[in-house]
Design a protein around this motif. Structure first.
Motif, PDB file in Angstrom:
ATOM      1  N   LEU A 223      16.575 -11.934  -7.009  1.00 35.33           N
ATOM      2  CA  LEU A 223      17.082 -13.556  -7.712  1.00 35.33           C
ATOM      3  C   LEU A 223      16.279 -13.619  -8.781  1.00 35.33           C
ATOM      4  O   LEU A 223      17.011 -13.584 -10.063  1.00 35.33           O
ATOM      5  CB  LEU A 223      17.257 -14.736  -7.259  1.00 35.33           C
ATOM      6  N   GLY A 224      15.482 -12.940  -9.145  1.00 38.49           N
ATOM      7  CA  GLY A 224      14.889 -12.714 -11.209  1.00 38.49           C
ATOM      8  C   GLY A 224      14.867 -11.806 -11.042  1.00 38.49           C
ATOM      9  O   GLY A 224      14.741 -11.726 -12.536  1.00 38.49           O
ATOM     10  N   GLY A 225      15.592 -10.625 -10.410  1.00 38.02           N
ATOM     11  CA  GLY A 225      16.443  -9.340 -11.278  1.00 38.02           C
ATOM     12  C   GLY A 225      14.633  -9.572 -12.440  1.00 38.02           C
ATOM     13  O   GLY A 225      15.066  -8.541 -13.272  1.00 38.02           O
ATOM     14  N   GLY A 226      13.329  -9.382 -12.095  1.00 38.38           N
ATOM     15  CA  GLY A 226      12.349  -8.017 -12.673  1.00 38.38           C
ATOM     16  C   GLY A 226      11.859  -9.440 -14.292  1.00 38.38           C
ATOM     17  O   GLY A 226      11.218  -9.659 -14.982  1.00 38.38           O
ATOM     18  N   ARG A 227      12.983 -10.850 -14.213  1.00 39.54           N
ATOM     19  CA  ARG A 227      13.197 -11.849 -15.698  1.00 39.54           C
ATOM     20  C   ARG A 227      11.779 -13.296 -15.352  1.00 39.54           C
ATOM     21  O   ARG A 227      11.152 -14.233 -16.223  1.00 39.54           O
ATOM     22  CB  ARG A 227      14.113 -12.380 -15.871  1.00 39.54           C
ATOM     23  N   SER A 228      11.091 -13.190 -13.754  1.00 41.39           N
ATOM     24  CA  SER A 228      10.683 -14.019 -13.467  1.00 41.39           C
ATOM     25  C   SER A 228       9.685 -13.339 -12.294  1.00 41.39           C
ATOM     26  O   SER A 228       9.605 -14.111 -11.390  1.00 41.39           O
ATOM     27  CB  SER A 228      11.723 -15.385 -12.768  1.00 41.39           C
ATOM     28  N   ILE A 229       8.829 -12.876 -12.584  1.00 42.68           N
ATOM     29  CA  ILE A 229       7.592 -12.834 -12.275  1.00 42.68           C
ATOM     30  C   ILE A 229       6.752 -13.714 -11.927  1.00 42.68           C
ATOM     31  O   ILE A 229       6.292 -14.036 -12.741  1.00 42.68           O
ATOM     32  CB  ILE A 229       7.506 -11.090 -12.620  1.00 42.68           C
ATOM     33  N   MET A 230       6.706 -13.566  -9.871  1.00 42.77           N
ATOM     34  CA  MET A 230       6.250 -14.535  -9.774  1.00 42.77           C
ATOM     35  C   MET A 230       4.371 -13.321  -8.803  1.00 42.77           C
ATOM     36  O   MET A 230       4.106 -12.398  -9.467  1.00 42.77           O
ATOM     37  CB  MET A 230       6.174 -15.403  -8.438  1.00 42.77           C
ATOM     38  N   VAL A 231       2.887 -14.237  -9.277  1.00 39.89           N
ATOM     39  CA  VAL A 231       2.357 -13.665  -8.202  1.00 39.89           C
ATOM     40  C   VAL A 231       2.449 -12.510  -7.265  1.00 39.89           C
ATOM     41  O   VAL A 231       1.518 -11.068  -7.446  1.00 39.89           O
ATOM     42  CB  VAL A 231       1.311 -14.619  -8.081  1.00 39.89           C
ATOM     43  N   ALA A 232       3.155 -12.532  -6.560  1.00 37.64           N
ATOM     44  CA  ALA A 232       3.382 -11.670  -5.516  1.00 37.64           C
ATOM     45  C   ALA A 232       3.752 -10.459  -6.015  1.00 37.64           C
ATOM     46  O   ALA A 232       3.711  -8.902  -5.396  1.00 37.64           O
ATOM     47  CB  ALA A 232       3.780 -12.166  -4.444  1.00 37.64           C
ATOM     48  N   GLU A 233       4.651 -10.398  -7.280  1.00 39.71           N
ATOM     49  CA  GLU A 233       5.289  -9.417  -7.624  1.00 39.71           C
ATOM     50  C   GLU A 233       4.791  -8.789  -8.184  1.00 39.71           C
ATOM     51  O   GLU A 233       3.929  -7.344  -8.436  1.00 39.71           O
ATOM     52  CB  GLU A 233       6.730  -9.636  -7.851  1.00 39.71           C
ATOM     53  N   LEU A 234       3.504  -9.730  -9.286  1.00 37.79           N
ATOM     54  CA  LEU A 234       2.673  -8.885  -9.805  1.00 37.79           C
ATOM     55  C   LEU A 234       1.649  -8.322  -9.260  1.00 37.79           C
ATOM     56  O   LEU A 234       1.635  -7.083  -9.886  1.00 37.79           O
ATOM     57  CB  LEU A 234       1.966 -10.267 -10.961  1.00 37.79           C
ATOM     58  N   VAL A 235       1.383  -8.444  -7.849  1.00 35.13           N
ATOM     59  CA  VAL A 235       0.712  -7.178  -7.461  1.00 35.13           C
ATOM     60  C   VAL A 235       0.719  -6.095  -6.752  1.00 35.13           C
ATOM     61  O   VAL A 235       0.766  -5.601  -7.188  1.00 35.13           O
ATOM     62  CB  VAL A 235       0.355  -8.972  -6.357  1.00 35.13           C
ATOM     63  N   TYR A 236       2.290  -6.387  -6.265  1.00 37.32           N
ATOM     64  CA  TYR A 236       2.906  -4.766  -6.162  1.00 37.32           C
ATOM     65  C   TYR A 236       2.863  -4.110  -7.409  1.00 37.32           C
ATOM     66  O   TYR A 236       3.102  -3.169  -7.353  1.00 37.32           O
ATOM     67  CB  TYR A 236       4.367  -5.715  -5.882  1.00 37.32           C
ATOM     68  N   LEU A 237       3.325  -4.610  -8.799  1.00 36.43           N
ATOM     69  CA  LEU A 237       3.292  -4.043  -9.813  1.00 36.43           C
ATOM     70  C   LEU A 237       2.625  -3.717 -10.086  1.00 36.43           C
ATOM     71  O   LEU A 237       2.384  -2.149 -10.151  1.00 36.43           O
ATOM     72  CB  LEU A 237       4.015  -4.872 -10.700  1.00 36.43           C
ATOM     73  N   ARG A 238       1.134  -4.178 -10.016  1.00 34.01           N
ATOM     74  CA  ARG A 238       0.314  -3.865 -10.530  1.00 34.01           C
ATOM     75  C   ARG A 238      -0.681  -2.729  -9.369  1.00 34.01           C
ATOM     76  O   ARG A 238      -1.712  -1.515  -9.579  1.00 34.01           O
ATOM     77  CB  ARG A 238      -1.573  -4.734  -9.934  1.00 34.01           C
ATOM     78  N   MET A 239      -0.157  -2.205  -8.174  1.00 36.02           N
ATOM     79  CA  MET A 239      -0.624  -1.912  -6.738  1.00 36.02           C
ATOM     80  C   MET A 239       0.179  -0.277  -6.795  1.00 36.02           C
ATOM     81  O   MET A 239      -0.591   0.627  -6.670  1.00 36.02           O
ATOM     82  CB  MET A 239      -0.580  -2.982  -5.483  1.00 36.02           C
ATOM     83  N   PHE A 240       1.176  -0.600  -7.489  1.00 32.97           N
ATOM     84  CA  PHE A 240       2.343   0.691  -7.053  1.00 32.97           C
ATOM     85  C   PHE A 240       2.273   1.227  -8.613  1.00 32.97           C
ATOM     86  O   PHE A 240       3.168   2.502  -8.454  1.00 32.97           O
ATOM     87  CB  PHE A 240       3.436  -0.039  -6.082  1.00 32.97           C
ATOM     88  N   GLN A 241       3.588   0.586 -10.092  1.00 35.23           N
ATOM     89  CA  GLN A 241       3.291   0.894 -10.661  1.00 35.23           C
ATOM     90  C   GLN A 241       3.306   1.368 -11.810  1.00 35.23           C
ATOM     91  O   GLN A 241       2.801   2.542 -12.461  1.00 35.23           O
ATOM     92  CB  GLN A 241       4.664  -0.077 -10.969  1.00 35.23           C
ATOM     93  N   SER A 242       1.937   0.797 -11.739  1.00 35.41           N
ATOM     94  CA  SER A 242       0.656   0.141 -13.475  1.00 35.41           C
ATOM     95  C   SER A 242       0.129   1.941 -13.068  1.00 35.41           C
ATOM     96  O   SER A 242       0.432   2.711 -14.070  1.00 35.41           O
ATOM     97  CB  SER A 242       0.096  -0.136 -12.877  1.00 35.41           C
ATOM     98  N   PRO A 243      -0.625   2.556 -12.077  1.00 34.20           N
ATOM     99  CA  PRO A 243      -1.191   1.722 -11.209  1.00 34.20           C
ATOM    100  C   PRO A 243      -2.956   1.071 -11.241  1.00 34.20           C
ATOM    101  O   PRO A 243      -3.320   1.430 -12.320  1.00 34.20           O
ATOM    102  CB  PRO A 243      -1.751   2.357  -9.375  1.00 34.20           C
ATOM    103  N   ASP A 244      -3.025   0.061 -11.237  1.00 36.16           N
ATOM    104  CA  ASP A 244      -3.786  -1.398 -11.204  1.00 36.16           C
ATOM    105  C   ASP A 244      -4.767  -1.316 -10.180  1.00 36.16           C
ATOM    106  O   ASP A 244      -4.439  -2.586 -10.177  1.00 36.16           O
ATOM    107  CB  ASP A 244      -3.907  -1.761 -12.861  1.00 36.16           C
ATOM    108  N   TRP A 245      -5.157  -1.169  -9.432  1.00 29.26           N
ATOM    109  CA  TRP A 245      -5.592  -1.530  -8.069  1.00 29.26           C
ATOM    110  C   TRP A 245      -6.586  -2.877  -8.296  1.00 29.26           C
ATOM    111  O   TRP A 245      -6.404  -3.295  -7.587  1.00 29.26           O
ATOM    112  CB  TRP A 245      -6.088  -0.536  -6.925  1.00 29.26           C
ATOM    113  N   GLY A 246      -7.881  -2.876  -9.237  1.00 29.08           N
ATOM    114  CA  GLY A 246      -8.326  -3.344  -9.532  1.00 29.08           C
ATOM    115  C   GLY A 246      -8.015  -4.806  -9.922  1.00 29.08           C
ATOM    116  O   GLY A 246      -8.390  -5.932  -8.915  1.00 29.08           O
ATOM    117  N   LEU A 247      -7.017  -4.576 -10.595  1.00 27.99           N
ATOM    118  CA  LEU A 247      -6.611  -6.083 -11.340  1.00 27.99           C
ATOM    119  C   LEU A 247      -5.864  -6.114 -10.119  1.00 27.99           C
ATOM    120  O   LEU A 247      -5.961  -7.955  -9.822  1.00 27.99           O
ATOM    121  CB  LEU A 247      -5.961  -5.706 -12.296  1.00 27.99           C
ATOM    122  N   GLY A 248      -4.643  -5.914  -9.420  1.00 22.17           N
ATOM    123  CA  GLY A 248      -4.519  -6.025  -8.041  1.00 22.17           C
ATOM    124  C   GLY A 248      -4.873  -6.950  -6.960  1.00 22.17           C
ATOM    125  O   GLY A 248      -4.564  -7.978  -6.729  1.00 22.17           O
TER     126      GLY A 248
END
Length: 279
Positions: A223-248
């Motif tokens: 429902l946010g479409g990437g415009r209302s990112i919350m913490v759980a989605e930020l973890v996913y982005l850092r883990m699987f798209q950046s990737p920045d596993w340490g920060l995630g």
């Protein structure tokens, strides 16, 4: 002797559950915690980034803001629903029970896409508004915070109803009758007698809803479409798209610590007997 003889059977019965929780939750969490202090290099650098990174701070602030709004709305709606469920007519109670328990059988993904179909530019709401001539074009009802809040409230209301119902069912009817006998109006009885007696249930429902809302991922992502990112989605982005596993991993650990603190607060109220409508 009796307590000693009952200890071993109880241990045998609970040991499989404890082992399952250890392997399914404790060990993976320890692995994530290890990543947070070893990736990309050993140290507490990821936690320093977590505290100093403006992006991470903004996501945490947005998450807490959304969760607070969701909690207030969900608990208020659940209180009204629970009041009708506990004190309404038989037909009202049956209808409320259907509305409470049926959502538990529907997945979060299905409900999120249901809201998307309802609020999208070609959805039912926009089509109805344009058909009635109330709007000239589709309104932006999704991919924003209000749509995320609506979807989360819809999911969390049933979870708030259960502790509220437990508190309302423990209210002594004689106290309400005594207040009525003294000439108090229905509104005065509610605000001065009924609501204070059910406050423990409100506290329990508030903590449960807030804790659950902190970990939401599917509903805000859709429902946010990437415009209302919350913490759980930020973890996913850092883990699987950046990737920045340490920060995630560091964000995950921080979120778990916050949830554990809130659950400890809830357990404290439970020990005091408040969530069941303490005396």
């Amino acid at each position: 002797m009796r307590s000693s003889s009952a200890f071993w059977p109880a241990l045998a019965l609970t040991a499989p559950l404890v082992l399952f929780l250890a392997f399914a939750y404790a060990l993976p969490f320890l692995g994530v915690a290890l990543w947070s202090v070893t990736l990309p290099e050993p140290g507490l650098g990821q936690y320093e980034r977590l505290v100093g990174d403006p992006l991470v701070q903004s996501v945490f602030l947005r998450t807490f803001r959304i969760c607070l709004i969701v909690t207030v709305i969900a608990v208020a709606c659940a209180y009204a629903v629970t009041y009708v469920w506990v004190r309404g007519s038989r037909l009202q109670r049956r209808l409320i029970e259907i509305c409470i328990f049926v959502p538990f059988w529907i997945s979060l993904l299905t409900r999120a896409f249901g809201w998307l179909a309802l609020l999208s530019t070609r959805g039912i709401v926009n089509a109805s508004l344009q058909a009635l001539g109330l709007t000239d074009g589709p309104l932006a009802l999704v991919r924003n915070e209000p749509s995320v809040i609506a979807g989360m409230v819809h999911v969390l209301i049933p979870f708030a109803v259960l502790p509220l119902a437990s508190a309302m069912r423990t209210v002594d009817e004689r106290m309400l009758l005594a207040a009525r006998g003294m000439g108090a109006s229905r509104l005065r009885i509610f605000w001065s007698v009924f609501l204070p007696l059910t406050l423990p249930g409100v506290i329990g429902a508030t903590l449960i809803v807030f804790v659950f809302s902190l970990g939401f991922f599917v509903t805000p992502a859709i429902l946010g479409g990437g415009r209302s990112i919350m913490v759980a989605e930020l973890v996913y982005l850092r883990m699987f798209q950046s990737p920045d596993w340490g920060l995630g991993a560091a964000i995950s650990v921080a979120l778990v610590v916050i949830v554990a603190a809130l659950m400890g607060l809830l357990a404290r109220f439970a020990r005091l007997g408040l969530t069941g409508g303490g005396r």
